[in-house]
Enzyme design. Structure first.
Site, short mmCIF file in Angstrom:
data_model
loop_
_atom_site.label_atom_id
_atom_site.label_comp_id
_atom_site.label_asym_id
_atom_site.label_seq_id
_atom_site.Cartn_x
_atom_site.Cartn_y
_atom_site.Cartn_z
CG ASP A 108 39.29 41.22 42.81
OD1 ASP A 108 38.74 42.27 43.21
OD2 ASP A 108 39.95 41.16 41.77
CB THR A 159 37.67 37.81 33.70
OG1 THR A 159 38.13 38.57 34.82
CG2 THR A 159 38.84 37.36 32.86
CG ASP A 200 36.01 39.23 37.74
OD1 ASP A 200 35.94 38.50 36.73
OD2 ASP A 200 36.95 40.03 37.95
CE LYS A 213 39.70 37.50 37.30
NZ LYS A 213 40.12 38.50 36.32
CD GLU A 219 43.60 35.90 36.37
OE1 GLU A 219 42.64 35.55 35.63
OE2 GLU A 219 44.26 36.95 36.23
CG ASN A 220 39.37 37.15 41.25
OD1 ASN A 220 40.47 37.69 41.33
ND2 ASN A 220 38.36 37.63 40.54
CB SER A 237 44.08 48.32 36.93
OG SER A 237 42.98 47.48 37.18
#
Ligand code: ADE
Length: 314
Positions: free
Chosen positions: A175, A200, A157, A159, A161-162, A44
């Protein structure tokens, strides 16, 4: 009081100052030093772009952050956290920050380029991992968590994706924009439990939802969710929307699919524990050692983990 007078600078002092400030032997890198390529990811507040250092052809991933947007959305604090945490860390399982610079519009973070991208992509592509692969990736993620916690950093955070994969298919955690740096108190002890950020939905810990407080143990909750997901192919808590997901988390409402290996089930049950101080891994160094000694990790050589070849996925 009289103004103190100093002797005139000696020639060598002047030379030293000139070398340090005007003709640095290591010039600061800037946008012009890199050739930018394809976009690797978009967030973002930032875009990650592949880049090549023109002077030596080394490849990097450059995170480009939009200054106006960051200021408008009051995210300056998080950008500083990301830079400060990454600067503290030096570990094979964590993305390294090599340079930072800026131009009038953007901030640039020059990072390791993890060539194989997100762990999430592999989970989606393969459906799930076999036990050998799950053990290897769970071990590398745990090793990276152990290191960042030893440096007083909670990721908050974690996950798939990180969790990026490099050219050797080894883990690189990325991240740190929502990480927490634990401050040392007067006794030199870390003040655990801190702060209100929510990560998340699917990987958020119950203590963060209930007490608005994350601790090192919150990263072990996320590890439990990730290990479950590697084996089952989906995260343990997933509702029709964020609110329903949160309800499932605080009520510990999840189940194991048929065929979930018992030793992995035992580990996940000891990580997905509502009380963070009862969660396996909590309790400082000794807690992490107990987690690493769980039978699930049987056969893992922690000392050579980052020198080992990754097992073949599929
Ligand atoms: N996507 C986001 N960050 C990345 C990185 N450092 N390497 C590769 N892909 C990425």
């Amino acid at each position: 009081p009289p103004t103190p007078t100093f002797p005139p600078r000696s020639n060598s002092e002047q030379t030293l100052k000139t070398q340090l400030s005007h003709t640095p032997s290591v010039r600061k890198k800037g946008v012009k030093d890199f050739e930018f390529g394809k976009t690797l990811g978009e967030g973002s507040y930032s875009t990650v772009v592949a880049a090549r250092d023109r002077s030596n052809n080394r490849e990097y991933a450059v995170k480009i952050l939009d200054k106006k947007h960051i200021i408008k959305e009051k995210k300056v604090k998080y950008v500083n956290i990301e830079k400060n945490t990454l600067n503290k860390m030096n570990h094979p399982g964590i993305v390294r920050l090599y340079y930072t610079f800026q131009d009038p519009d953007s901030l640039y973070f020059v990072l390791d380029h993890a060539k194989n991208g997100e762990l999430l992509t592999f989970i989606k592509k393969l459906g799930s991992f076999d036990m050998d692969c799950t053990k290897f990736y769970a071990s590398q993620i745990l090793s990276a968590i152990e290191y960042m916690h030893s440096q007083g950093v909670i990721h908050r955070d974690l996950k798939p994706e990180n969790i990026l994969l490099d050219e050797k298919m080894h883990v690189k955690v990325t991240d740190f924009g929502t990480a927490k740096i634990l401050e040392q108190n007067a006794e030199g002890e870390e003040d655990d439990r801190a702060n209100s950020f929510v990560g998340t939905a699917e990987y958020v810990s119950p203590e963060l939802l209930k007490e608005k407080a994350a601790c090192k143990s919150s990263d072990f909750w996320a590890l439990g969710c990730i290990i479950y997901q590697l084996i089952a192919g989906r995260p343990p808590f997933k509702g029709a929307n964020e609110y329903r997901t949160f309800q499932k988390i605080v009520n510990l409402e999840y189940s194991f699919p048929d065929g979930f290996p018992p030793v992995a089930r035992d580990l996940v049950q000891k990580l997905l524990v509502l009380n963070p101080s009862e969660r396996l891994g909590s309790g400082g160094k000794a807690g992490v050692e107990r987690l690493k000694a769980h039978p699930f990790f049987q056969g893992i050589d922690w000392d050579t983990l980052w020198q080992q070849p990754a097992p073949n996925l599929l």
